[in-house]
Every structure is written in structure tokens, then in C-alpha cells.
Design a protein around this motif. Sequence first.
Motif, PDB file in Angstrom:
ATOM      1  N   SER A 130       2.228 -23.566 -33.097  1.00  0.00           N
ATOM      2  CA  SER A 130       0.868 -23.547 -33.899  1.00  0.00           C
ATOM      3  C   SER A 130       1.251 -22.368 -35.148  1.00  0.00           C
ATOM      4  O   SER A 130       1.374 -21.234 -34.565  1.00  0.00           O
ATOM      5  CB  SER A 130      -0.280 -23.212 -33.129  1.00  0.00           C
ATOM      6  OG  SER A 130      -1.469 -23.079 -33.704  1.00  0.00           O
ATOM      7  N   PHE A 159      -0.103 -19.954 -45.927  1.00  0.00           N
ATOM      8  CA  PHE A 159      -0.971 -19.456 -47.004  1.00  0.00           C
ATOM      9  C   PHE A 159      -0.148 -19.348 -48.433  1.00  0.00           C
ATOM     10  O   PHE A 159       1.083 -19.309 -48.615  1.00  0.00           O
ATOM     11  CB  PHE A 159      -1.175 -17.929 -46.660  1.00  0.00           C
ATOM     12  CG  PHE A 159      -1.924 -17.904 -45.498  1.00  0.00           C
ATOM     13  CD1 PHE A 159      -1.169 -17.863 -44.172  1.00  0.00           C
ATOM     14  CD2 PHE A 159      -3.318 -17.406 -45.507  1.00  0.00           C
ATOM     15  CE1 PHE A 159      -1.758 -17.621 -43.064  1.00  0.00           C
ATOM     16  CE2 PHE A 159      -3.933 -17.404 -43.992  1.00  0.00           C
ATOM     17  CZ  PHE A 159      -3.091 -17.320 -42.872  1.00  0.00           C
ATOM     18  N   ARG A 174       2.194 -17.741 -40.761  1.00  0.00           N
ATOM     19  CA  ARG A 174       1.935 -16.708 -39.759  1.00  0.00           C
ATOM     20  C   ARG A 174       1.598 -17.779 -38.515  1.00  0.00           C
ATOM     21  O   ARG A 174       1.078 -18.654 -38.379  1.00  0.00           O
ATOM     22  CB  ARG A 174       0.418 -16.053 -39.904  1.00  0.00           C
ATOM     23  CG  ARG A 174       0.132 -15.075 -38.939  1.00  0.00           C
ATOM     24  CD  ARG A 174      -1.304 -14.493 -38.980  1.00  0.00           C
ATOM     25  NE  ARG A 174      -2.256 -15.403 -38.591  1.00  0.00           N
ATOM     26  CZ  ARG A 174      -3.547 -15.614 -39.306  1.00  0.00           C
ATOM     27  NH1 ARG A 174      -3.952 -14.715 -40.335  1.00  0.00           N
ATOM     28  NH2 ARG A 174      -4.473 -16.432 -38.841  1.00  0.00           N
ATOM     29  N   TYR A 222       0.574 -18.318 -34.427  1.00  0.00           N
ATOM     30  CA  TYR A 222      -0.758 -18.014 -33.615  1.00  0.00           C
ATOM     31  C   TYR A 222      -0.766 -17.461 -32.261  1.00  0.00           C
ATOM     32  O   TYR A 222      -1.579 -17.402 -31.682  1.00  0.00           O
ATOM     33  CB  TYR A 222      -1.812 -19.156 -33.909  1.00  0.00           C
ATOM     34  CG  TYR A 222      -2.224 -19.339 -35.087  1.00  0.00           C
ATOM     35  CD1 TYR A 222      -1.940 -20.463 -35.984  1.00  0.00           C
ATOM     36  CD2 TYR A 222      -3.030 -18.308 -35.702  1.00  0.00           C
ATOM     37  CE1 TYR A 222      -2.523 -20.811 -37.271  1.00  0.00           C
ATOM     38  CE2 TYR A 222      -3.499 -18.388 -37.118  1.00  0.00           C
ATOM     39  CZ  TYR A 222      -3.045 -19.422 -37.797  1.00  0.00           C
ATOM     40  OH  TYR A 222      -3.693 -19.496 -39.033  1.00  0.00           O
ATOM     41  N   GLY A 253       0.978 -14.212 -30.474  1.00  0.00           N
ATOM     42  CA  GLY A 253       1.766 -12.872 -30.779  1.00  0.00           C
ATOM     43  C   GLY A 253       1.063 -12.165 -31.853  1.00  0.00           C
ATOM     44  O   GLY A 253      -0.178 -12.287 -32.136  1.00  0.00           O
ATOM     45  N   ASN A 254       1.801 -11.542 -32.512  1.00  0.00           N
ATOM     46  CA  ASN A 254       1.522 -10.823 -33.818  1.00  0.00           C
ATOM     47  C   ASN A 254       0.811 -11.780 -34.870  1.00  0.00           C
ATOM     48  O   ASN A 254       1.446 -12.602 -35.019  1.00  0.00           O
ATOM     49  CB  ASN A 254       2.641  -9.819 -34.299  1.00  0.00           C
ATOM     50  CG  ASN A 254       2.404  -8.578 -35.221  1.00  0.00           C
ATOM     51  OD1 ASN A 254       1.213  -9.024 -36.066  1.00  0.00           O
ATOM     52  ND2 ASN A 254       2.666  -7.737 -35.113  1.00  0.00           N
ATOM     53  N   GLU A 255      -0.076 -11.136 -35.662  1.00  0.00           N
ATOM     54  CA  GLU A 255      -0.736 -11.927 -36.542  1.00  0.00           C
ATOM     55  C   GLU A 255       0.094 -11.526 -37.994  1.00  0.00           C
ATOM     56  O   GLU A 255      -0.599 -12.022 -39.168  1.00  0.00           O
ATOM     57  CB  GLU A 255      -1.969 -11.787 -36.577  1.00  0.00           C
ATOM     58  CG  GLU A 255      -2.904 -12.318 -35.410  1.00  0.00           C
ATOM     59  CD  GLU A 255      -4.499 -12.054 -35.565  1.00  0.00           C
ATOM     60  OE1 GLU A 255      -4.972 -11.825 -34.531  1.00  0.00           O
ATOM     61  OE2 GLU A 255      -4.835 -12.314 -36.847  1.00  0.00           O
ATOM     62  N   LYS A 256       1.096 -11.127 -37.915  1.00  0.00           N
ATOM     63  CA  LYS A 256       1.652 -10.631 -39.406  1.00  0.00           C
ATOM     64  C   LYS A 256       2.269 -11.536 -40.108  1.00  0.00           C
ATOM     65  O   LYS A 256       2.659 -12.881 -39.589  1.00  0.00           O
ATOM     66  CB  LYS A 256       2.960  -9.708 -38.968  1.00  0.00           C
ATOM     67  CG  LYS A 256       4.166 -10.460 -38.541  1.00  0.00           C
ATOM     68  CD  LYS A 256       5.424  -9.494 -38.130  1.00  0.00           C
ATOM     69  CE  LYS A 256       6.449 -10.137 -37.433  1.00  0.00           C
ATOM     70  NZ  LYS A 256       7.555  -9.003 -37.321  1.00  0.00           N
ATOM     71  N   LEU A 257       2.251 -11.738 -41.461  1.00  0.00           N
ATOM     72  CA  LEU A 257       2.654 -12.709 -42.263  1.00  0.00           C
ATOM     73  C   LEU A 257       4.074 -12.583 -42.732  1.00  0.00           C
ATOM     74  O   LEU A 257       4.496 -11.347 -42.956  1.00  0.00           O
ATOM     75  CB  LEU A 257       1.791 -12.660 -43.763  1.00  0.00           C
ATOM     76  CG  LEU A 257       0.333 -13.163 -43.633  1.00  0.00           C
ATOM     77  CD1 LEU A 257      -0.369 -12.758 -44.880  1.00  0.00           C
ATOM     78  CD2 LEU A 257       0.125 -14.360 -43.238  1.00  0.00           C
ATOM     79  N   PHE A 304       6.695 -13.674 -45.630  1.00  0.00           N
ATOM     80  CA  PHE A 304       6.466 -14.048 -47.124  1.00  0.00           C
ATOM     81  C   PHE A 304       7.729 -14.792 -47.779  1.00  0.00           C
ATOM     82  O   PHE A 304       9.024 -14.249 -47.263  1.00  0.00           O
ATOM     83  CB  PHE A 304       6.095 -12.862 -48.030  1.00  0.00           C
ATOM     84  CG  PHE A 304       4.755 -12.474 -47.953  1.00  0.00           C
ATOM     85  CD1 PHE A 304       4.197 -11.795 -46.999  1.00  0.00           C
ATOM     86  CD2 PHE A 304       3.950 -12.810 -48.662  1.00  0.00           C
ATOM     87  CE1 PHE A 304       3.003 -11.354 -46.790  1.00  0.00           C
ATOM     88  CE2 PHE A 304       2.422 -12.725 -48.659  1.00  0.00           C
ATOM     89  CZ  PHE A 304       2.183 -11.625 -47.700  1.00  0.00           C
ATOM     90  N   GLY A 305       7.771 -15.504 -48.559  1.00  0.00           N
ATOM     91  CA  GLY A 305       8.626 -16.078 -49.310  1.00  0.00           C
ATOM     92  C   GLY A 305       9.227 -15.147 -50.491  1.00  0.00           C
ATOM     93  O   GLY A 305       8.291 -14.031 -50.715  1.00  0.00           O
TER      94      GLY A 305
END
Lengths: 116, 115
Positions: free
Chosen positions: B31, B35, B95, B97, B99-103, B105-106
Amino acid sequence: SAVISQKPSRDICQRGTSLTIQCQVDSQVTMMFWYRQQPGQSLTLIATANQGSEATYESGFVIDKFPISRPNLTFSTLTVSNMSPEDSSIYLCSAPLGTGQSDTQYFGPGTRLTVL
Amino acid sequence: AQKITQTQPGMFVQEKEAVTLDCTYDTSDPSYGLFWYKQPSSGEMIFLIYQGSYDQQNATEGRYSLNFQKARKSANLVISASQLGDSAMYFCAMRAYFGNEKLTFGTGTRLTIIP
């Protein structure tokens, strides 16, 4: 939509000094994040700031260099300590805002730091 | 671990044309969310669009749509009728779903709209 503010928006600092960046969210959030974006690069997560507990740092970032405070659910600070020119970057705070799994992570306007 | 790949470092597009910015991802999480952000020269990160991994339909937000192909692990951004103000860096992020919600990035794509 919720608003995240940061200050200062930019600063020019001398080598060896420290700068504290403030981040304010207009609603209560559990997690806040601090990112660094070096010139011409993508964003890299520095640490996750949880209210009431120590921040969790990513590999390559240490508390002595980037101390973080999180005194309540709407505010956090990041300090860049003993700065060198390599610390010149944009520093951004962010927070997930919304409900459920579709909550979006919004960013503050960033702090553009130049170290001489 | 999660990884985002954006293979287009820069693109030039004629004004009013549609443009597709590529994004592929890799994750073992069942999951997750995808963005897209826009970063103009001012440096702020502007949220554009979100796609959840279990969403049945592709996300749309005004002139932005996300072409989500789960089997191919791709989440391309489509901008219709491009405008001069669309010139900016565009970042794809994801991100998990649990554990940590950190993003994550490319590397970003710099889009330039030509009048």
C-alpha cells in the motif's frame, strides 16, 4: 487548505555559525519532516520530528549537526550548526495534512541558506 | 526500500501542447501513495496531484492528470494545454503506508514551456 510557514525565508551566514529555522503549521499534526535540497539536487530527508519524543534522523544526518525541537503539535525548529559552505541549501519543512491514507504532504515555502 | 526514477532531466514543450513527465517506481510495500510536486524558481514545493495504490481510477486535478499503470509501476504526470507558468522543476515522490510517512523523491524533470 492548511498553511505551513517558515522563517527566515533566506539568510546568508558566516562559516562556523549556526542558524535556527522555524516551521509553523496552522493545524495540529503528529509528524513534521525536515528536508534538505542542495543546489541542483532533489530533496533529501534529514529527520522526522515527532511531538514529545526525540527526532528520528536519516542516515548521514546527526543530531549534533542538525538539532531539532518539537515543543508542540504545530511547531518545529531545525538548527544548522557550525555551518560550512557545503550546508548551502534550501531547507524545507513538511507535514501530512488530511485524513486517512490520502492525506497529502504539504511543504513550507523553504529557507534558502547561503554559507560564506 | 523505495525508489523513484525520473529519466527526463529536461524537457522543452511548445505552449498549449500537452506534455507527459515520466515516473517509475519500485517498492515492496503493498500500500503506497504517489505524488507530483512542482517547484518554481522560488524554491517552494507545490503539491499537484495524488494517486493511491488501490485507487481504481486515474487521478485528475484541473489540467493535471496522473497516468497510473500499476503493473508497470509507472505514474506519469500529464499536463494538458501547457502554459508559460508551467515552466518549473517537477518531482515525483512516493510514500508507503506502513511505518514512517516520509516521502522518497525522484531526481526531477526541468520543464520549459516555449512561447
